[in-house]
Design a protein around this motif. Structure first.
Motif, mmCIF file in Angstrom:
data_model
loop_
_atom_site.group_PDB
_atom_site.id
_atom_site.type_symbol
_atom_site.label_atom_id
_atom_site.label_comp_id
_atom_site.label_asym_id
_atom_site.label_seq_id
_atom_site.Cartn_x
_atom_site.Cartn_y
_atom_site.Cartn_z
ATOM 1 N N ASN A 114 42.469 30.255 61.516
ATOM 2 C CA ASN A 114 41.535 30.386 62.644
ATOM 3 C C ASN A 114 40.760 31.688 62.593
ATOM 4 O O ASN A 114 39.783 31.868 63.299
ATOM 5 N N PHE A 115 41.259 32.637 61.792
ATOM 6 C CA PHE A 115 40.560 33.929 61.679
ATOM 7 C C PHE A 115 39.429 33.830 60.663
ATOM 8 O O PHE A 115 39.388 32.897 59.860
ATOM 9 N N GLY A 116 38.557 34.820 60.653
ATOM 10 C CA GLY A 116 37.467 34.829 59.675
ATOM 11 C C GLY A 116 36.779 36.184 59.612
ATOM 12 O O GLY A 116 35.558 36.274 59.609
ATOM 13 N N LEU A 117 37.599 37.248 59.560
ATOM 14 C CA LEU A 117 36.956 38.562 59.571
ATOM 15 C C LEU A 117 36.466 38.957 58.178
ATOM 16 O O LEU A 117 35.272 39.191 57.975
ATOM 17 N N ALA A 118 37.370 39.020 57.209
ATOM 18 C CA ALA A 118 36.962 39.489 55.885
ATOM 19 C C ALA A 118 37.594 38.622 54.802
ATOM 20 O O ALA A 118 38.441 37.765 55.079
ATOM 21 N N ALA A 119 37.167 38.846 53.565
ATOM 22 C CA ALA A 119 37.736 38.145 52.408
ATOM 23 C C ALA A 119 37.315 38.914 51.169
ATOM 24 O O ALA A 119 36.316 39.638 51.188
ATOM 25 N N GLY A 120 38.098 38.745 50.104
ATOM 26 C CA GLY A 120 37.736 39.440 48.868
ATOM 27 C C GLY A 120 37.976 38.562 47.664
ATOM 28 O O GLY A 120 38.801 37.639 47.709
ATOM 29 N N VAL A 121 37.241 38.844 46.583
ATOM 30 C CA VAL A 121 37.470 38.121 45.340
ATOM 31 C C VAL A 121 37.360 39.092 44.169
ATOM 32 O O VAL A 121 36.469 39.950 44.141
ATOM 33 N N PHE A 122 38.323 38.979 43.253
ATOM 34 C CA PHE A 122 38.265 39.754 42.015
ATOM 35 C C PHE A 122 38.113 38.790 40.849
ATOM 36 O O PHE A 122 38.936 37.907 40.647
ATOM 37 N N THR A 123 37.030 38.940 40.096
ATOM 38 C CA THR A 123 36.779 38.131 38.905
ATOM 39 C C THR A 123 35.714 38.841 38.082
ATOM 40 O O THR A 123 34.924 39.613 38.629
ATOM 41 N N ARG A 124 35.702 38.538 36.771
ATOM 42 C CA ARG A 124 34.610 39.090 35.956
ATOM 43 C C ARG A 124 33.478 38.079 35.816
ATOM 44 O O ARG A 124 32.440 38.382 35.243
ATOM 45 N N ASP A 125 33.704 36.864 36.333
ATOM 46 C CA ASP A 125 32.718 35.784 36.204
ATOM 47 C C ASP A 125 31.730 35.890 37.373
ATOM 48 O O ASP A 125 32.054 35.561 38.517
ATOM 49 N N ILE A 126 30.541 36.365 37.073
ATOM 50 C CA ILE A 126 29.572 36.671 38.135
ATOM 51 C C ILE A 126 29.189 35.432 38.951
ATOM 52 O O ILE A 126 29.039 35.490 40.167
#
Ligand SMILES: NC(=O)C1=CN([C@@H]2O[C@H](COP(=O)(O)OP(=O)(O)OC[C@H]3O[C@@H](n4cnc5c(N)ncnc54)[C@H](O)[C@@H]3O)[C@@H](O)[C@H]2O)C=CC1
Ligand SMILES: C[N+](C)(C)CCCC(=O)O
Length: 463
Positions: free
Chosen positions: A385-397
Motif C-alpha cells: 500500500n506504500f509508494g514512497l521510494a524505490a531503487g534499482v541496481f543494474t548495469r543494463d541502462i
C-alpha cells in the motif's frame, strides 16, 4: 529526552488552544507585511538565513544529534540539505509570477501567483531541522507565514531555525514554533485562519490530519511512511549495490521514511551480496553520536527501541534468519549505558508475507528477499500500500529505465539510494501521501492562482 544518555534535557509546555491562536494571529500579522514584499526582497532574506545556517552548521548539527541521536556526521549532511533548500527557493522567489493572455477586442487577462496565508507545518522526529526547513523555505518564498510544530520528541532544533529567520530579517511571527503533541497539532489543523497543512509523519496520523483539514477545506501535503523496495539485479556492480543497500537502510538508525527495507536480490548473486552486506553491517561503528567516527547512534526512545526489537523477534518466529545484529547493545562507554542502542540487523530468508517485509519498522533492519525474473520482482515490489521510494541496481541502462517506469513510487533511484538533491521533488504515491516537497513543483503547493479578466470595450450584456 536525550537518546544518547536516556535522560531528560529540556522540558517544554505544550501549547493549548489559546497559545495556538496567539501563534496564528502573530503569523497573520507578519503575513500582511511579508505578502507585500517583492520576490527579490524575500529572496535576499532567505539567502541571509541560508548563510547563517551554513555558518552555524556545526552547532545546529550538534543540537540535532543530542536531540535525535543520529551521528553528528550525518546531522551535518541534514543541515546542508536544509540551507540548500533555502537557497534554492530564494533563487525561485524572484521569478515566480503569472501569465498574460490576449483576449478578443484588445481585452486581456492575467494571472497572479499569490500566497495562501498562514500555513501549518507538522514534523516527525527523524529529521527535525531538515523537515522544518523543507517546509518553511518554499512556504516563505511564496509569501506565506508558517506556524510549525515539531515532534515533542525533538522540540529543540526548530527553535534555532526560528531564531535564524528572525536574525535574517523576516517580520516577527512569520515563522512561529509551537510545542506539543497530538492535541496541539489538532488545534493547528482546525484553526479557521490556517490556510494549509503540510505534514510529515505516520500514515494513521496523516489520515487524521486529512480528515481535520477537510472540515475547513484546507489543502494538505502528506509525507507519510514507506516500505520501499530496492531491487538488485545480478548484472549490477556488486560493491556499489552493497553501498546502496547500506545507504538505503542504516541512515539515522534506520528511522527514515524512504528507506529501501525490502532488498530484492537476484538469485545468482544472493549469497555473494548477502555475505558482503553482513560484513559491512557488522563494521558500522555504534557509539556516542557526537564522536566524529560514529556512524550509528541510539534510537529515538525506549518504547520505539522495544517496538523495533519486537519486529525482529516476530521475524524469527515467522521463519526469517537473523544474519547479524538485532540485539540490544550497551556501548563500552559507561556514560552511554542507558542509551537506546541496538545493533543493526540483516534478516535473510525473508518471504513476502512476513510482517518484517510488510510493515514499516522504522529501525535498522534490512530484509533480504531473493527473486528470479524482472517481471516477478516488479509484481512483488509493487505489492504494497506504500509508494514512497524505490531503487534499482543494474548495469543494463534499458532495464533500469524500464523498471523505474513500472515502479509505483514517488522517488526512484537508479544505482544509488537516499540522496536528496533539493532541486528534485520528493513525495509519495499511494498511502505514502501526496503533494511534494523540494523542486520547482512545490511552489504550486504553497501558492494559489488568481485570474484577472480585463475588459477594454463595453460590457455586452445578455440582458
Ligand atoms: N514521507 C516522509 O517524508 C516522512 C515520513 N515519516 C513517517 O513518520 C513516522 C514517524 O514519525 P512520528 O513522529 O512517529 O509520526 P507521528 O505521525 O506519530 O507524528 C508526527 C507529528 O504529528 C503530530 N501529531 C500526532 N497526532 C496528531 C494529530 N492527531 N493531529 C495533528 N498532529 C498530530 C506529532 O506530534 C508529530 O509532530 C513514520 O511512519 C515515518 O515513515 C517520517 C519522516 C519523513
Ligand atoms: C534525507 N533522506 C532522503 C535520507 C530522508 C528524507 C526524508 C525524511 O525526512 O525521512
Amino acid at each position: 529526552f536525550i537518546p544518547i544518555l536516556g535522560r531528560v534535557i529540556a522540558t517544554f509546555l505544550c501549547s493549548g488552544e489559546k497559545e495556538v491562536d496567539l501563534a496564528v494571529q502573530s503569523a497573520k500579522a507578519a503575513f500582511k507585511i511579508w505578502r507585500k514584499k517583492s520576490g527579490m526582497e524575500r529572496s535576499r532574506i532567505l539567502l541571509e538565513a541560508a548563510r547563517i545556517i551554513r555558518e552555524r552548521k556545526d552547532e545546529i548539527a550538534t543540537v540535532e544529534t543530542i536531540n535525535n541521536g543520529k551521528s553528528v556526521f550525518e546531522a551535518r549532511l541534514d543541515i546542508d540539505t536544509s540551507w540548500q533548500c533555502l537557497e534554492y527557493y530564494a533563487g525561485l522567489a524572484a521569478s515566480m509570477g503569472g501569465e498574460h493572455v490576449q483576449l478578443p477586442g484588445g481585452s486581456f487577462g492575467y494571472t497572479r501567483r499569490e500566497p495562501l496565508g498562514v500555513c501549518v507545518g507538522i514534523g516527525a522526529w527523524n529529521y527535525p531541522f531538515q523537515i522544518a526547513s523543507w517546509k518553511s523555505a518554499p512556504a516563505l518564498a511564496c509569501g506565506n507565514a508558517m506556524v510549525f510544530k515539531p515532534s515533542p520528541f525533538t522540540p529543540v532544533s526548530t527553535l534555532l531555525l526560528a531564531e535564524i529567520y528572525t536574525e535574517a530579517g523576516v517580520p516577527p511571527g512569520l515563522f512561529n514554533v509551537v510545542q506539543g503533541g497530538a492535541a496541539t497539532g489538532q488545534f493547528l489543523c482546525q484553526h479557521r485562519d490556517v490556510a494549509k497543512v503540510s505534514f510529515t509523519g505516520s500514515v494513521p496520523t496523516g489520515k487524521k490530519i486529512m480528515e481535520l483539514a477537510s472540515k475547513g477545506v484546507k489543502p494538505v501535503t502528506l509525507e507519510l511512511g514507506g516500505k520501499s523496495p530496492l531491487i538488485i539485479f545480478s548484472d549490477c556492480d556488486i560493491e556499489n549495490a552493497v553501498r546502496g543497500a547500506m545507504m538505503a537502510n542504516f541512515l539515522t538508525q534506520g528511522e527514515v521514511c524512504c528507506n529501501g527495507t525490502r532488498v530484492f536480490v537476484q538469485r545468482e548473486i544472493l549469497d555473494k551480496f548477502t555475505e558482503e552486506v553482513v560484513k559491512q553491517t557488522k563494521k558500522i561503528k555504534i557509539g556516542d553520536p557526537l564522536e566524529e567516527d560514529t556512524r550509528m547512534g541510539p534510537l529515538i526512545n525506549r518504547s520505539h527501541l522495544q517496538h523495533v526489537l519486537g519486529f525482529i523477534e516476530q521475524a524469527k518466529n515467522e521463519g526469517a534468519k537473523v544474519l547479524c545484529g538485532g540485539d540490544l547493545c550497551v556501548p563500552e562507554d559507561p556514560k552511554l549505558k542507558d542509551g537506546y542502542y541496538m545493533t543493526p540487523c540483516v534478516l535473510g530468508n525473508c518471504k513476502d508475507g512476513m510482517t518484517c517485509v510488510k510493515e514499516e519498522i522504522f529501525g535498522p533492519v534490512m530484509s533480504i528477499l531473493s527473486f528470479d525474473t524482472e517481471a516477478e520482482v516488479l509484481e512483488r515490489a509493487n505489492d504494497t500500500n506504500f509508494g514512497l521510494a524505490a531503487g534499482v541496481f543494474t548495469r543494463d541502462i534499458q532495464r533500469a529505465h524500464r523498471v523505474v517506469a513500472e515502479l509505483q513510487a514517488g522517488v526512484c533511484y537508479i544505482n544509488n539510494y537516499n540522496v536528496s538533491p533539493v532541486e528534485l521533488p520528493f513525495g509519495g504515491y499511494k498511502m505514502s501521501g501526496f503533494g511534494r516537497e523540494n523542486g520547482r513543483v512545490t511552489i504550486e503547493y504553497y501558492s494559489q492562482l488568481k485570474t484577472i479578466c480585463v475588459e477594454m470595450g463595453d460590457v455586452e450584456s445578455v440582458f
